[in-house]
Design a protein around this motif. Sequence first.
Motif, short mmCIF file in Angstrom:
data_model
loop_
_atom_site.label_atom_id
_atom_site.label_comp_id
_atom_site.label_asym_id
_atom_site.label_seq_id
_atom_site.Cartn_x
_atom_site.Cartn_y
_atom_site.Cartn_z
N ALA A 61 4.02 6.53 9.76
CA ALA A 61 4.57 5.17 9.63
C ALA A 61 4.77 4.54 11.01
O ALA A 61 4.49 3.34 11.20
CB ALA A 61 5.88 5.20 8.86
N ALA A 62 5.23 5.32 11.98
CA ALA A 62 5.43 4.80 13.33
C ALA A 62 4.09 4.41 13.95
O ALA A 62 3.97 3.38 14.63
CB ALA A 62 6.14 5.83 14.19
N HIS A 63 3.06 5.24 13.74
CA HIS A 63 1.73 4.93 14.25
C HIS A 63 1.21 3.62 13.67
O HIS A 63 0.67 2.78 14.40
CB HIS A 63 0.76 6.06 13.92
N VAL A 64 1.37 3.44 12.36
CA VAL A 64 0.88 2.23 11.71
C VAL A 64 1.56 0.99 12.30
O VAL A 64 0.92 -0.03 12.56
CB VAL A 64 1.11 2.31 10.20
N GLY A 65 2.86 1.09 12.55
CA GLY A 65 3.58 -0.03 13.14
C GLY A 65 3.08 -0.39 14.52
O GLY A 65 3.04 -1.57 14.89
N ARG A 66 2.68 0.62 15.30
CA ARG A 66 2.16 0.36 16.65
C ARG A 66 0.72 -0.13 16.62
O ARG A 66 0.35 -1.04 17.36
CB ARG A 66 2.25 1.64 17.49
N ARG B 274 8.67 3.49 6.31
CA ARG B 274 8.69 4.87 5.84
C ARG B 274 9.45 4.93 4.52
O ARG B 274 10.54 4.37 4.40
CB ARG B 274 9.36 5.79 6.86
N GLY B 275 8.88 5.58 3.52
CA GLY B 275 9.55 5.66 2.24
C GLY B 275 8.90 6.68 1.33
O GLY B 275 7.79 7.15 1.57
N ASN B 276 9.61 7.03 0.28
CA ASN B 276 9.18 8.05 -0.68
C ASN B 276 8.44 7.38 -1.83
O ASN B 276 8.95 6.46 -2.46
CB ASN B 276 10.41 8.79 -1.20
N GLU C 44 0.87 -1.18 0.00
CA GLU C 44 0.00 0.00 0.00
C GLU C 44 0.90 1.22 0.00
O GLU C 44 1.58 1.52 0.99
CB GLU C 44 -0.98 0.06 1.17
N ALA C 45 0.90 1.91 -1.11
CA ALA C 45 1.76 3.08 -1.30
C ALA C 45 0.99 4.32 -0.87
O ALA C 45 0.13 4.83 -1.59
CB ALA C 45 2.19 3.19 -2.76
N VAL D 234 2.78 -4.68 2.92
CA VAL D 234 3.75 -3.67 3.29
C VAL D 234 3.03 -2.33 3.24
O VAL D 234 2.50 -1.94 2.19
CB VAL D 234 4.96 -3.66 2.34
N ALA D 235 2.99 -1.64 4.37
CA ALA D 235 2.29 -0.36 4.48
C ALA D 235 3.32 0.76 4.47
O ALA D 235 4.08 0.93 5.42
CB ALA D 235 1.47 -0.32 5.77
N LEU D 236 3.33 1.51 3.39
CA LEU D 236 4.37 2.53 3.16
C LEU D 236 3.77 3.93 3.28
O LEU D 236 2.72 4.21 2.69
CB LEU D 236 4.95 2.34 1.76
N ASP D 237 4.44 4.79 4.02
CA ASP D 237 4.03 6.19 4.07
C ASP D 237 5.27 7.05 4.23
O ASP D 237 6.25 6.64 4.88
CB ASP D 237 3.06 6.44 5.22
N TYR D 238 5.22 8.25 3.66
CA TYR D 238 6.39 9.14 3.71
C TYR D 238 6.55 9.80 5.07
O TYR D 238 7.66 10.07 5.51
CB TYR D 238 6.28 10.21 2.62
N ASP D 239 5.43 10.05 5.75
CA ASP D 239 5.47 10.77 7.01
C ASP D 239 5.97 9.86 8.13
O ASP D 239 5.42 8.77 8.36
CB ASP D 239 4.08 11.30 7.35
N GLU D 240 7.00 10.29 8.83
CA GLU D 240 7.64 9.45 9.84
C GLU D 240 6.69 9.10 10.98
O GLU D 240 6.61 7.95 11.41
CB GLU D 240 8.88 10.15 10.38
#
Length: 248
Positions: free
Chosen positions: A74-79, A88-90, A45-46, A65-71
């Motif tokens: 991305a940290a929230h999704v992991g928790r 986290r990625g572009n 999911e880009a 794989v859940a990808l987001d540019y905002d740090e």
Amino acid sequence: MTVEPLPLTGERTVPGIVEENYWFRRHEAAYLDLVRHCAGLVVLEAGCGEGYGAALIAGRAARVVALDYDEATAAHVGRAYPELAAVRGNLAALPVRDAGVDVVANLQVIEHLWDQEGFLAECARVLRPGGRLLVTTPNRITFSPGRDAPLNPFHTRELAPEELRGLLVGAGLEVELLAGLRHGPALRALDGAFGGSIIDAQVAVALGGGEWPADLLAAVASVRSEDFEITTEDLDASLDLVAVAVRP
């Protein structure tokens, strides 16, 4: 473990907020329709945002794989969603090897990107042959009617149906489906109850900054994902565009 919700900024939809329920259910309806393309597959999911959509996909997919540019996002999704691989990625340079995934999901994201052509080229690169790109985006014709610039300040470029088709084809993808999401009977009844548009009624409150009228808040809280329809008829009148494109 209790995870603090992400703040509601207007840039993304957040579940569990009554005033946001219409938009959440509108987005959820597309996920529920498109998840059939993810069964047993590896999905990227880009632009995952809060993560609720990637979590829904994870119920059917082999891996997400859940990808987001905002740090912070991305940290929230992991928790909040430990079943996901949160990264986290572009989106302009997807951190995925060539032909590395079966499906790329990009729901309500492409309108936020400056380089839409470059992003779609990246999607084509990371998809295996026969893999699918799933896209939803607001229909420019109905979302920002008569405007040169998008109504939403977080949107860089909104698309009409044939503009989206042209971008997908230009990226070397074959358009398998181009459809539109619209209100079903229950929501059309609410449109009538609120002067012709429950969307306009919500926007008026948001822009005015006042208290939500009790009847409008109750109506918004009642909206379900099943109250939206996805059809290939009269695309120009749709609220959101829904596309499935295949890498040859």
